[in-house]
Design a protein around this motif. Structure first.
Motif, short mmCIF file in Angstrom:
data_model
loop_
_atom_site.label_atom_id
_atom_site.label_comp_id
_atom_site.label_asym_id
_atom_site.label_seq_id
_atom_site.Cartn_x
_atom_site.Cartn_y
_atom_site.Cartn_z
N HIS A 1 -2.23 1.39 -1.43
CA HIS A 1 -2.39 0.72 -2.71
C HIS A 1 -3.82 0.18 -2.83
N SER B 1 -13.06 -6.78 -9.42
CA SER B 1 -11.85 -6.85 -10.23
C SER B 1 -12.14 -6.39 -11.65
N THR C 1 -3.78 3.04 -8.91
CA THR C 1 -3.76 1.92 -7.97
C THR C 1 -2.94 2.24 -6.74
N THR C 2 -2.14 3.27 -6.79
CA THR C 2 -1.47 3.81 -5.61
C THR C 2 -2.02 5.22 -5.42
N GLU D 1 -2.32 -7.28 -10.22
CA GLU D 1 -1.87 -6.01 -9.65
C GLU D 1 -1.70 -6.13 -8.14
N VAL E 1 -10.04 4.72 -9.78
CA VAL E 1 -9.22 4.07 -8.76
C VAL E 1 -9.53 2.57 -8.72
N GLY E 2 -8.47 1.77 -8.83
CA GLY E 2 -8.58 0.33 -8.63
C GLY E 2 -9.69 -0.32 -9.44
N VAL F 1 1.25 -1.86 -13.26
CA VAL F 1 1.33 -0.85 -12.21
C VAL F 1 2.72 -0.86 -11.59
N TYR G 1 -5.59 5.87 -14.54
CA TYR G 1 -5.83 4.71 -13.68
C TYR G 1 -4.93 4.81 -12.46
N PRO H 1 -5.32 -2.15 -5.60
CA PRO H 1 -5.25 -2.89 -6.86
C PRO H 1 -6.63 -3.14 -7.45
N GLY H 2 -6.65 -3.25 -8.79
CA GLY H 2 -7.89 -3.51 -9.49
C GLY H 2 -7.95 -4.88 -10.13
#
Length: 300
Positions: free
Chosen positions: A130, A161, A209-210, A137, A187-188, A168, A207, A132-133
């Motif tokens: 994972h 960020s 995030t995973t 998230e 990504v993120g 997500v 987008y 996250p952004g």
């Protein structure tokens, strides 16, 4: 994101007797109340990162859900053999939660940078990753990771960020913008810069995030029947997800441009923003690189 990690993990230690936390000094101050409340499940091994992972692996063998945390360079790279053996070879699960990954703390120098962490975990089987952004998230993905049975999960937290969180789900890519002349996967924490870079361009923005498992079905749906032009923008080593994208599009004519952190070592500390620009991940440079990739080719 790290502050949110401390908050949510401390809360869940109160709620879930199966959860255990192993630290190597980093973030210890934030977890002192949790350690006082749960001295048997909040363990600080000191600056011994191989032991950090080894203890986590041992806790997993007893049936606990271990969470191991430190900077990415000391969590994935330094104790990589322990990650490989104490989790993969032993068939156990746990959660690695990193901080300060690619270049989040430039003053720390190259010893505190780990742009190759996701690529390194890619050499092992079965790790979910994972990225996250946004702090919201991060909380959502941490909850997924902690509740994810006995799976092996890496959560890559960042100082960077995006301005706003997205909904997500710990699995699929999200379609943020639709277009008809290419797909850009952000990504993120790269999303805001990618959206700024592609403003006015006829491209779909996904987008992610995973990133492991890689949502090949989502990418395939976005490109349609091909031929496809795909740009991957990752906040770690450039090309980390190229093979995954190629596999998803194996039966379609396609091109992939992989953008991310370069292999050349930057030997000045600078700022996070200067490192982003030096690796060509700022909005202006991203737009130039994406536009050159999409430009009509001679004879096309």
């Amino acid at each position: 994101m790290r502050e949110r990690f401390i908050t949510i993990t401390s809360e869940l230690l109160d709620e879930d007797p199966r959860l255990a936390l192993v630290l190597a000094e980093i973030s210890m101050d934030g977890f002192r109340p949790a350690q006082r409340a749960h001295p048997d499940r909040v363990i600080n091994v000191g600056i011994r990162e191989q032991l950090l992972v080894g203890v986590g692996g041992g806790l997993a063998l007893t049936g606990l859900r271990p969470v191991m945390h430190t900077f990415a360079s000391f969590l994935v790279e330094r104790p990589f053999e322990q990650v490989k053996l104490d989790f993969g070879h032993q068939g156990t699960g746990g959660v690695l939660v990193s901080a300060s990954a690619s270049y989040d703390w430039p003053a720390g120098g190259f010893t505190h940078m780990a742009p190759g962490d996701v690529a390194l975990l890619d050499t092992l089987d079965g790790w979910k990753v994972h990225v996250p952004g946004h702090p919201d998230e991060a909380e959502a993905l941490l909850r997924h990771a902690y509740a994810d049975g006995d799976e092996k999960v890496y959560v890559r937290l960042s100082q960077l960020s995006n301005a706003a969180p997205r909904a997500v789900d710990g699995a699929r890519f999200l379609t943020v913008r639709e277009g008809s002349a290419g797909v850009v996967v952000a990504v993120g924490p790269t999303l805001d810069d990618v959206l700024a870079a592609t403003e006015g361009l006829d491209v779909t923005v996904l987008y992610a995030t995973t990133v492991r498992p890689f949502d090949g079905a989502g990418l395939r749906a976005a490109v349609g029947s091909g031929p496809a032009d795909v740009v991957l923008v990752e906040p770690y080593l450039a090309g980390t997800s190229t093979a995954a994208a190629n596999d998803a599009l194996a039966d379609l004519p396609h091109r992939v441009l992989s953008l991310g952190v370069g292999r050349a070592e930057l030997r000045r500390y600078g700022t996070i923003e200067e490192h982003t620009a030096a690796h060509g991940l700022d909005p202006r440079t991203l737009r130039e690189r994406i536009s050159r990739f999409r430009a009509p080719r001679p004879g096309a």
